[in-house]
Design an enzyme around this catalytic site. Structure first.
Site, PDB file in Angstrom:
ATOM      1  N   HIS A 424      47.902  51.646  35.708  1.00  0.00           N
ATOM      2  CA  HIS A 424      47.844  50.264  35.227  1.00  0.00           C
ATOM      3  C   HIS A 424      49.126  49.468  35.408  1.00  0.00           C
ATOM      4  O   HIS A 424      49.186  48.305  35.005  1.00  0.00           O
ATOM      5  CB  HIS A 424      47.468  50.236  33.739  1.00  0.00           C
ATOM      6  N   LYS A 626      47.447  35.562  26.075  1.00  0.00           N
ATOM      7  CA  LYS A 626      47.599  36.949  26.516  1.00  0.00           C
ATOM      8  C   LYS A 626      48.796  37.497  25.763  1.00  0.00           C
ATOM      9  O   LYS A 626      49.494  36.737  25.068  1.00  0.00           O
ATOM     10  CB  LYS A 626      47.829  37.030  28.025  1.00  0.00           C
ATOM     11  N   ARG A 627      49.058  38.807  25.847  1.00  0.00           N
ATOM     12  CA  ARG A 627      50.255  39.333  25.196  1.00  0.00           C
ATOM     13  C   ARG A 627      51.486  38.558  25.670  1.00  0.00           C
ATOM     14  O   ARG A 627      51.555  38.125  26.834  1.00  0.00           O
ATOM     15  CB  ARG A 627      50.418  40.824  25.524  1.00  0.00           C
ATOM     16  N   LYS A 632      54.845  38.136  32.100  1.00  0.00           N
ATOM     17  CA  LYS A 632      53.715  37.198  32.133  1.00  0.00           C
ATOM     18  C   LYS A 632      54.194  35.738  32.137  1.00  0.00           C
ATOM     19  O   LYS A 632      53.420  34.827  32.376  1.00  0.00           O
ATOM     20  CB  LYS A 632      52.790  37.455  30.941  1.00  0.00           C
ATOM     21  N   THR A 743      42.665  40.484  33.345  1.00  0.00           N
ATOM     22  CA  THR A 743      41.218  40.370  33.197  1.00  0.00           C
ATOM     23  C   THR A 743      40.857  39.045  32.552  1.00  0.00           C
ATOM     24  O   THR A 743      39.735  38.571  32.716  1.00  0.00           O
ATOM     25  CB  THR A 743      40.639  41.521  32.338  1.00  0.00           C
ATOM     26  N   LYS A 747      37.741  36.105  32.856  1.00  0.00           N
ATOM     27  CA  LYS A 747      36.992  35.514  31.739  1.00  0.00           C
ATOM     28  C   LYS A 747      36.981  33.994  31.850  1.00  0.00           C
ATOM     29  O   LYS A 747      35.948  33.348  31.627  1.00  0.00           O
ATOM     30  CB  LYS A 747      37.618  35.922  30.398  1.00  0.00           C
TER      31      LYS A 747
HETATM   32  C1  LIG Z   1      41.086  39.942  27.999  1.00  0.00           C
HETATM   33  C2  LIG Z   1      42.049  40.054  26.888  1.00  0.00           C
HETATM   34  C3  LIG Z   1      43.383  40.366  27.162  1.00  0.00           C
HETATM   35  C4  LIG Z   1      43.914  40.536  28.564  1.00  0.00           C
HETATM   36  O1  LIG Z   1      44.421  39.291  28.992  1.00  0.00           O
HETATM   37  P1  LIG Z   1      45.322  39.170  30.319  1.00  0.00           P
HETATM   38  O2  LIG Z   1      45.527  37.718  30.457  1.00  0.00           O
HETATM   39  O3  LIG Z   1      44.512  39.758  31.439  1.00  0.00           O
HETATM   40  O4  LIG Z   1      46.570  39.919  30.041  1.00  0.00           O
HETATM   41  C5  LIG Z   1      44.249  40.470  26.093  1.00  0.00           C
HETATM   42  N1  LIG Z   1      43.833  40.280  24.822  1.00  0.00           N
HETATM   43  C6  LIG Z   1      42.563  39.973  24.525  1.00  0.00           C
HETATM   44  C7  LIG Z   1      42.179  39.765  23.114  1.00  0.00           C
HETATM   45  C8  LIG Z   1      41.626  39.853  25.548  1.00  0.00           C
HETATM   46  O5  LIG Z   1      40.355  39.563  25.238  1.00  0.00           O
END
Ligand SMILES: *Cc1c(COP(=O)(O)O)cnc(C)c1O
Length: 900
Positions: A424, A626-627, A632, A743, A747
């Protein structure tokens, strides 16, 4: 007369049909456990006729219509919850509805597991230390299989049923706490995968840990992140079934006993020190449009009942109780780091506890079939979600050699055919390494096994590349170069697996050319493959965005939502991409979702309303959730916002008319959300900066609606479900080569949001699928990152004016009047410390790209809507159903078990 066998059968856990193991004293149990799958049918004949008839007469039935649902609901309120009509609040209604739906799931779950036991196919086990499941009730309602109800779906039926009982379904759903057993993308991937595995009718179980506290909940106090515990289990959890009849003893510490001069390759006895019991909690995982219900088995730690009476008797009562508590602490809390390895011994204990319990369970299930060990890899595929479960490789080798007395090499052949590993990350700080001393103290026998694995592996390398000492040192599972020797878990995972995959094309290429390059030379390229991540459209389209799902189903004339299983059908939407009437309906859906988010924000912000309703249709919702992580680059986003703010102020200062300013900088709401690891100083500082910038800008009357900044606290799955459908534009702007896949980018696209992003992770394939005209790409490429970093280190140049001005503004304390130097570390990171994340290199390109976004969104809304529609039309590839098919075929070699 001998005692009736009935009690035994009633406690036989449905998930296995016949476990028996825990009921050894009973005679029939012992006989039943030895049965071959093909003989299971004859078990019926061993049960007295009267028992069978009674069982049949009282067959437990699923609710199929509103009447039956309401009956179950009220029964659960009155008996399970011991409440009544007069004190059934919304939370009780949530619990009763969940218990009722769970009853249906459990019935299908029993049937699924019985079917699989009878057919005895190859099974998949997905080992993940994180499962970020979110809420279960709405998902179960969408996936529920109650065919009797004519045209209306089960969800609509339940909605109408609870309304008659005096509740709104939406309010009931809101009561459920998230199952937050993960940090971010990796854990959510595991959750999407178990959904797709069940939907595809694969015989597959997930194995994880039942943390008492999942990811912390985040509060923002005076702009700072404050962590509070996640009390998700404070109330009865209707979605788990405790299997207290199953207990697996797991050992730690102790020593290895071997005859003098004996070989470490021969069966060896490990006399463990501490012992802890693992108790499984099962969560049913329903598939969509199928009655398959799979299992997610989460282990919880509990003390052995062997209380230390020597301590107790010697008067050391409190210490003997403390020992018990130490056992439970193993599954107390999820480590809150995303993409970072912190090396805490309790984490290693969690990992072994989970791997040992899961392997024991998997091996026990295999042994019941009485097949020879050589067939193990034909019956079992184990997927390692990152290196966290790598100990499972060593544990299986130990079981086969030490307990089952297989020859070392025969055992190792079985092991490597069984496991496969998903990488990952390529970031050094995230790669798992354990000091040999710490590891050997906790797991003395496992360390011996690792040394032997490494010995044979290095011999193989030496044979293929003779006298290449450097190569041997580079690929050794034991890293000798650091002050203390370290175990490299990723290398062990590669050596112990038959397939290694990355999670997007760019990332899978990167691992082959960087961190795992030598292994490609050793094993050849075919051991390495790519499976681009995906997401489940049931949760991320149907559940999160019912209105868009409705419009799509309507347009495709798809009454039973079968496009959710066959996402290529979405391509038909392209026919309407340019249709003004369809565009209007598409735009309305986005508008409603933006309103929904604005109202939610007001209600969760003490009634304070930041977003103007009048102009909401023409306000671009720009989202980065996101985190929080330097790679990022939320800091790039905030710097861009500061730049925008300064530019607007400049224009206003020259006396420009508001209309002129609005043309150059049309209205935007910039939305952030995300948690920082509690020990990650820079990430927490970025959160403070976002909130400080929001405070200044939102309070600046001259700016009005042109620019607003919002930080949404406690980003999690259920919040993602509200935020993502409301996004016009989302930001996926990692330094090229650092985000393995991402991911949430998928979405957002699935919900008609456009992306501004770097050429990184799955953005590359998103561009290929939806077309480069439909995504806003900017910034340097991964191939140039190394050179750029080198230049920063050794040839420092002056920063370009735009970023320099932003950094000067920060240094001046414009956003931190009480502590002028508060944000200096963020400035210095770019200006003084080599700008590792290349914020300054990408800044101008980012600003130019944002200006293009403004021009399209405000200058040509029809073009924007067309891009949005075309994105959704071509997002099908990113369904996690596609990922699971690829794994099943290329990695696991397993087939679905469809109902007859
Ligand atoms: C999908 C998701 C992530 C991943 O987000 P990235 O932008 O791909 O890092 C993190 N937290 C939650 C709650 C998510 O649903």
């Amino acid at each position: 007369m001998p005692p009736s066998p009935r009690p035994m059968l009633s406690t036989t856990t449905s998930n296995d049909l016949i476990t028996g193991e825990q009921f050894r004293p009973r005679k029939l149990a012992r006989r039943l456990t030895g049965f071959l799958p093909q003989e299971i049918k004859s078990i019926d004949s061993m049960i007295p006729l009267q028992s069978r008839e009674l069982w049949k007469k009282h067959e437990v039935k699923k609710f199929g219509d509103s009447e039956e649902f309401q009956g179950k609901f009220i029964q659960h309120v009155e008996t399970t919850l011991a409440r009544s009509l007069y004190n059934c609040d919304e939370f009780a209604a949530y619990q009763a509805a969940s218990e009722s739906v769970r009853d249906n799931l459990v019935i299908d779950w029993n049937k699924t597991q019985q079917r699989i036991t009878a057919r005895d196919p190859k099974r998949v086990y997905y080992l993940s230390l994180e499962f970020l499941m979110g809420r279960a009730l709405d998902n179960a309602l969408i996936n529920l299989n109650t065919s009797e109800e004519g045209d209306s779906t089960s969800r609509e039926m339940v909605k109408a049923s609870v309304e008659q009982l005096g509740f709104r379904l939406e309010d009931i759903l809101e009561q459920e706490p998230d199952a937050g057993l993960g940090n971010g993308g990796l854990g959510r991937l595991a959750a999407c995968f178990v959904d797709s595995l069940a939907t595809g009718d694969y015989p597959a179980w997930g194995y994880g840990l039942r943390y008492q506290y999942g990811i912390f909940s985040q509060k923002i106090i005076d702009g700072h992140q404050v962590e509070t515990p996640d009390y998700w289990l404070n109330f009865r959890n209707p979605w788990e079934i405790e299997r207290s009849e199953i207990q697996v003893a797991v050992s730690f510490y102790g020593y290895v006993e071997r005859a003098h001069g004996g070989s470490t390759l021969a069966p060896t006895e490990w006399i463990g020190g501490e012992q802890v019991l693992a108790v499984p909690y099962d969560m049913p995982v329903p598939g969509f449009n199928t009655s398959t219900v799979n299992n997610l088995r989460l282990w919880s730690a509990k003390p052995t009942t062997e209380f230390d009476f020597s301590k107790f008797n010697s008067g050391d009562y409190s210490n003997s109780v403390a020992d018990q508590q130490r056992a439970e602490s193993i599954t107390a809390v999820l480590y809150p780091n995303d993409n970072f390895h912190s090396g805490k011994v309790l984490r290693l204990k969690q990992q072994y506890f989970w791997c040992a319990a899961s392997l024991h369970d998997i091996v026990r299930r295999f042994k019941k079939t009485l097949r020879p060990w050589s067939e193990f890899p034909d019956q079992v595929a184990i997927q390692l979600n990152d290196t966290h479960p790598t100990l499972a490789i060593i544990e299986l080798q130990r079981i086969l050699v030490d307990l089952e007395h297989l020859d070392w090499h025969t055992a190792w052949d079985i092991v490597t055919k069984t496991f496969s590993y998903t990488n990952h990350t390529v970031m050094q700080e995230a790669l798992e390494k354990w000091p040999v001393g710490l590891f050997g103290h906790l797991l003395p026998r496992h360390l011996e096994i690792v040394y032997d694995i490494n010995w044979f592996f290095l011999q193989e390398v030496e044979k293929k590349f003779p006298k290449n000492v450097d190569l041997l040192a580079r690929v050794s599972i034991i890293e000798e170069s650091s002050p203390e020797r370290q175990l490299r878990m990723a290398f062990l995972a590669i050596v112990g697996s038959h397939k290694v995959n990355g999670v997007a094309e760019l990332h899978s290429e990167l691992i082959k050319t960087t961190i795992f390059r030598d292994f490609v030379d050793i094993y050849g390229p075919s051991k390495f493959t790519n499976v681009t991540n995906g997401i489940t459209p049931r949760r991320w389209l149907k559940q999160a965005n019912p209105e868009l799902a409705g419009l799509i189903a309507d347009t495709l004339d798809d009454k039973d939502d079968s496009y959710l299983l066959e996402m290529s059908r979405l391509t038909k939407l392209a026919n309407y991409a340019d249709n003004p009437e369809f565009q209007r309906r598409w735009d309305d859906v986005k508008y409603h979702n933006k309103l929904r988010l604005a109202n939610w924000l007001r209600d969760h912000n003490g009634g304070v309303d930041i977003i103007d309703r009048e102009s909401i249709r023409d306000t671009l919702f720009d989202v980065q959730v996101k985190r929080i992580h330097e790679y990022k680059r939320q800091q790039l986003n905030v710097f861009g916002i500061i730049h925008r703010y300064l530019s607007i102020k400049d224009m206003l200062a020259t006396g420009a008319a508001l209309e002129e300013v609005r043309a150059a900088f049309p209205p935007r709401v910039c939305i952030f959300g995300g948690k920082a690891a509690p020990g990650y100083y820079m990430a927490k500082l970025i959160i403070r900066l976002i909130n400080a910038v929001a405070a200044v800008i939102n309070d600046d009357a001259a700016i009005g609606n042109l620019l607003k900044v919002v930080f949404i606290p406690d980003y999690n799955v259920s919040r993602a479900e509200i935020i993502i459908p409301a996004s016009d534009l989302s930001e996926h702007i990692s330094t090229a080569g650092t985000e393995a896949s991402g991911t949430s980018n998928m979405k957002f696209v699935m919900n008609g949001g456009l992306i501004i992003g770097t050429v990184d992770g799955a953005n590359v394939e998103i561009t290929r699928e939806i077309g480069e005209d439909n995504i806003f790409l900017f910034g340097n490429l991964a191939e140039d990152v190394e050179d750029l970093r080198y230049r920063h280190r050794y040839h420092r140049q002056e920063l370009p004016a735009p970023i320099a001005r932003v950094l000067e503004t920060l240094s001046s304390g414009a956003f931190s009047p009480q502590d002028l130097r508060e944000f200096q570390p963020l400035v210095d990171s770019v200006a003084q410390h080599g700008d590792y994340y290349l914020v300054s290199d990408d800044f101008d390109s980012y600003i130019a790209c944002q200006a293009l976004v403004d021009r399209v969104y405000h200058g040509d809304r029809r073009a924007w809507l067309q891009k949005s529609i075309l994105s959704v039309a071509n997002v099908g590839f990113f369904s996690s159903d596609r990922c699971i098919e690829e794994y099943a075929e290329m990695v696991w070699n397993v087939e679905a078990v469809k109902q007859e």
